[in-house]
Scaffold this motif. Sequence first.
Motif, PDB file in Angstrom:
ATOM      1  N   GLY A  79       0.831  -1.203   0.000  1.00  0.00           N
ATOM      2  CA  GLY A  79       0.000   0.000   0.000  1.00  0.00           C
ATOM      3  C   GLY A  79       0.861   1.247   0.000  1.00  0.00           C
ATOM      4  N   GLY A  80       0.234   2.358  -0.285  1.00  0.00           N
ATOM      5  CA  GLY A  80       0.920   3.634  -0.187  1.00  0.00           C
ATOM      6  C   GLY A  80       1.800   3.981  -1.358  1.00  0.00           C
ATOM      7  N   GLN A  81       1.652   3.272  -2.459  1.00  0.00           N
ATOM      8  CA  GLN A  81       2.466   3.593  -3.615  1.00  0.00           C
ATOM      9  C   GLN A  81       1.734   4.599  -4.476  1.00  0.00           C
ATOM     10  OE1 GLN A  81       3.185  -0.206  -5.377  1.00  0.00           O
ATOM     11  NE2 GLN A  81       4.855  -0.665  -3.992  1.00  0.00           N
TER      12      GLN A  81
END
Length: 100
Positions: A79-81
């Motif tokens: 996540g968080g890309q």
Amino acid sequence: MVLRARPGRDEGEQAVVHRLAAARKAPKVLVERCLMVELSWDGWLVPQIADEVRCSQKTVRRWLHRFNRSGLEGLEDLGGQGRKRRITEAERSRIIAMVK
């Protein structure tokens, strides 16, 4: 050195990998990654797996390493890309309401 997926930690993990590798309604990338692990368990080599899944050998190695390190969680996308939003969710909602 030959890269192989480590054995499942327990029967539950193995069952989930088998189920996802054959799933029709799971995300395609997760199905492919589980298939890579399953084929490795069946004795297939990285080049053979890459040909079967139609991806690069580098991709197969990446997912086998991540599975060996983190198990099923390693097969999930991180996540968080990507770029962060410049506006908040509330601002986005107000803009959409104004457009409507």
